[in-house]
Design a protein around this motif. Structure first.
Motif, PDB file in Angstrom:
ATOM      1  N   ALA A   1      -0.852  36.386 -45.279  1.00 20.87           N
ATOM      2  CA  ALA A   1       0.052  34.633 -45.150  1.00 20.87           C
ATOM      3  C   ALA A   1      -0.515  33.611 -44.806  1.00 20.87           C
ATOM      4  CB  ALA A   1       0.563  34.960 -44.017  1.00 20.87           C
ATOM      5  N   VAL A   2      -2.080  33.710 -44.885  1.00 22.22           N
ATOM      6  CA  VAL A   2      -2.978  33.272 -44.945  1.00 22.22           C
ATOM      7  C   VAL A   2      -3.782  32.849 -46.632  1.00 22.22           C
ATOM      8  CG1 VAL A   2      -5.762  32.681 -44.674  1.00 22.22           C
ATOM      9  CG2 VAL A   2      -4.355  33.834 -42.567  1.00 22.22           C
ATOM     10  N   LEU A   3      -3.621  33.475 -47.440  1.00 19.72           N
ATOM     11  CA  LEU A   3      -4.116  33.371 -49.066  1.00 19.72           C
ATOM     12  C   LEU A   3      -2.413  32.977 -49.431  1.00 19.72           C
ATOM     13  CD1 LEU A   3      -5.770  36.398 -49.586  1.00 19.72           C
ATOM     14  CD2 LEU A   3      -6.256  34.636 -48.838  1.00 19.72           C
ATOM     15  N   LYS A   4      -1.556  32.890 -48.986  1.00 19.99           N
ATOM     16  CA  LYS A   4      -0.443  31.631 -49.147  1.00 19.99           C
ATOM     17  C   LYS A   4      -0.419  30.072 -48.732  1.00 19.99           C
ATOM     18  CE  LYS A   4       2.548  35.817 -51.116  1.00 19.99           C
ATOM     19  NZ  LYS A   4       4.016  36.019 -50.179  1.00 19.99           N
ATOM     20  N   THR A   5      -0.732  29.873 -47.870  1.00 14.02           N
ATOM     21  CA  THR A   5      -1.217  28.840 -47.043  1.00 14.02           C
ATOM     22  C   THR A   5      -1.666  28.377 -47.806  1.00 14.02           C
ATOM     23  OG1 THR A   5      -0.195  30.080 -44.636  1.00 14.02           O
ATOM     24  CG2 THR A   5      -1.526  28.168 -45.144  1.00 14.02           C
ATOM     25  N   VAL A   6      -2.996  29.018 -47.984  1.00 10.64           N
ATOM     26  CA  VAL A   6      -3.939  28.067 -48.793  1.00 10.64           C
ATOM     27  C   VAL A   6      -3.964  27.661 -49.542  1.00 10.64           C
ATOM     28  CG1 VAL A   6      -6.796  28.363 -49.069  1.00 10.64           C
ATOM     29  CG2 VAL A   6      -5.875  29.111 -46.723  1.00 10.64           C
ATOM     30  N   GLY A   7      -2.812  28.832 -50.611  1.00 14.57           N
ATOM     31  CA  GLY A   7      -2.542  28.563 -52.229  1.00 14.57           C
ATOM     32  C   GLY A   7      -1.922  27.364 -52.319  1.00 14.57           C
ATOM     33  N   ARG A   8      -1.268  27.061 -51.280  1.00 15.46           N
ATOM     34  CA  ARG A   8       0.328  26.271 -51.329  1.00 15.46           C
ATOM     35  C   ARG A   8       0.153  24.752 -50.896  1.00 15.46           C
ATOM     36  NH1 ARG A   8       3.786  29.491 -48.335  1.00 15.46           N
ATOM     37  NH2 ARG A   8       3.207  29.017 -46.377  1.00 15.46           N
ATOM     38  N   GLN A   9      -1.801  24.567 -50.434  1.00 15.40           N
ATOM     39  CA  GLN A   9      -2.673  23.302 -49.516  1.00 15.40           C
ATOM     40  C   GLN A   9      -3.290  23.168 -51.532  1.00 15.40           C
ATOM     41  OE1 GLN A   9      -1.949  21.685 -47.151  1.00 15.40           O
ATOM     42  NE2 GLN A   9      -0.866  22.947 -46.255  1.00 15.40           N
ATOM     43  N   ILE A  10      -3.836  23.815 -52.016  1.00 14.89           N
ATOM     44  CA  ILE A  10      -4.736  23.264 -52.700  1.00 14.89           C
ATOM     45  C   ILE A  10      -3.467  23.359 -53.933  1.00 14.89           C
ATOM     46  CG2 ILE A  10      -5.519  24.503 -54.719  1.00 14.89           C
ATOM     47  CD1 ILE A  10      -7.271  26.749 -52.962  1.00 14.89           C
ATOM     48  N   LYS A  11      -2.084  23.569 -53.993  1.00 11.65           N
ATOM     49  CA  LYS A  11      -1.670  22.758 -54.730  1.00 11.65           C
ATOM     50  C   LYS A  11      -0.754  21.319 -54.821  1.00 11.65           C
ATOM     51  CE  LYS A  11       2.986  23.945 -56.805  1.00 11.65           C
ATOM     52  NZ  LYS A  11       4.131  25.191 -56.936  1.00 11.65           N
ATOM     53  N   LEU A  12      -0.471  22.004 -53.735  1.00  7.49           N
ATOM     54  CA  LEU A  12       0.111  19.942 -52.920  1.00  7.49           C
ATOM     55  C   LEU A  12      -1.387  18.971 -53.080  1.00  7.49           C
ATOM     56  CD1 LEU A  12       1.151  20.972 -49.401  1.00  7.49           C
ATOM     57  CD2 LEU A  12       2.835  19.775 -51.453  1.00  7.49           C
ATOM     58  N   TRP A  13      -2.983  19.612 -52.572  1.00  2.00           N
ATOM     59  CA  TRP A  13      -3.635  18.828 -53.095  1.00  2.00           C
ATOM     60  C   TRP A  13      -4.116  17.807 -55.028  1.00  2.00           C
ATOM     61  CZ3 TRP A  13      -5.491  15.205 -50.053  1.00  2.00           C
ATOM     62  CH2 TRP A  13      -5.865  15.514 -48.729  1.00  2.00           C
ATOM     63  N   ARG A  14      -4.036  19.088 -55.525  1.00  2.00           N
ATOM     64  CA  ARG A  14      -3.942  19.500 -56.623  1.00  2.00           C
ATOM     65  C   ARG A  14      -2.871  18.322 -57.615  1.00  2.00           C
ATOM     66  NH1 ARG A  14      -0.918  21.262 -60.721  1.00  2.00           N
ATOM     67  NH2 ARG A  14      -0.145  22.617 -59.361  1.00  2.00           N
TER      68      ARG A  14
END
Length: 269
Positions: A8-21
């Protein structure tokens, strides 16, 4: 991933990185080129399938203009890197005032060098992937902070002689591992003893185990057998382990004798 919490932590981090990208108007390959990683890696991180390194997060933060918001996730990612059973054990070690361990097959994890730990995990069958090995080694090395924390716990180890001679990772790795044991054994709050193979009396033939005495006075036992890791809290079972560990320490070489024994083995290696 090995547990839902880390996933869950890694998916949340991944979504945030995608949004910033996306906010920066970058494609995955473009972000990858800008931070020195492949587009496949960026894709895997955004999907929560790969664990980003601190360097990945810091460079992504800079390139996307996140102003520290991506870099701030490093602590959460670092904790998620470690398998759940390791995270739980590390919490107990942080709360322990005394720890004791009898080890029969290899050098105890808290005493291992990174090279030795890498070799141990590389020998695992079915085999770990390179990412899994890296994750486990990082977790094991992070636990070594127990030697440096304040207040210092009293830590004792009893190692079977064979663990000092088995060339896990090769002779050079073993030699550096033995040198590390000598360094650790000189810490005032750490005691390392050796159980010689020629001992007739041996109270530890039922297998390796650990004991952890916590700040609240409670003592726990810990067993690792093949695919299972078990904490023991039943007072009757724990008393048996405490009695057994006391006998093992009495039957082993003294800390001073053990230091000389390790030096001799190092000279033979």
């Amino acid at each position: 991933m090995e547990d839902e919490e880390a996933e869950a932590v890694l998916k949340t981090v991944g979504r945030q990185i995608k949004l910033w990208r996306e906010a920066a108007g970058l494609k995955q390959t473009e972000l990858g080129d800008a931070i020195g990683y492949g587009g496949d890696m960026v894709s895997a991180v955004e999907r929560g399938k790969r664990i980003p390194k601190p360097d990945f997060l810091d460079k992504t933060d800079e390139v996307t203009g996140a102003r520290g918001k991506v870099s701030a996730m490093k602590k959460d990612v670092e904790e998620a890197r470690y398998p759940k059973n390791v995270r739980d054990l590390a919490k107990l070690e942080d709360d322990a005032v005394e720890m004791g361990a009898y080890t029969a097959l290899h050098i105890h994890g808290l005493l291992q060098t990174a090279e030795y730990a890498q070799a141990v995990y590389a020998l695992r069958r079915p085999a770990y992937t390179e990412d899994e090995i890296e994750r486990h080694v990082a977790a094991r090395m992070a636990r070594k902070s127990v030697f440096d924390r304040t207040p210092r716990p009293e830590i004792t180890f009893v190692q079977e002689e064979v663990t000092l001679r088995r060339p896990v990772g090769g002779r050079a790795v073993l030699r550096r591992q033995l040198e590390h044991l000598l360094e650790i054994s000189r810490l005032s709050h750490v005691s390392i003893q050796v159980m010689p193979t020629d001992r007739e009396d041996h109270a530890g033939l039922s297998g390796p185990f650990r004991l952890l005495k916590l700040q609240d006075g409670k003592t726990l036992g810990h067993l690792e057998v093949q695919l299972h890791s078990r904490l023991m809290s039943d007072p009757r079972e724990v008393r048996i382990l405490e009695s057994r560990y006391g006998m093992i320490r009495a039957q082993a070489l003294s800390p001073r004798e053990s230091l000389a024994f390790i030096e001799n083995v190092l000279g033979e290696t």
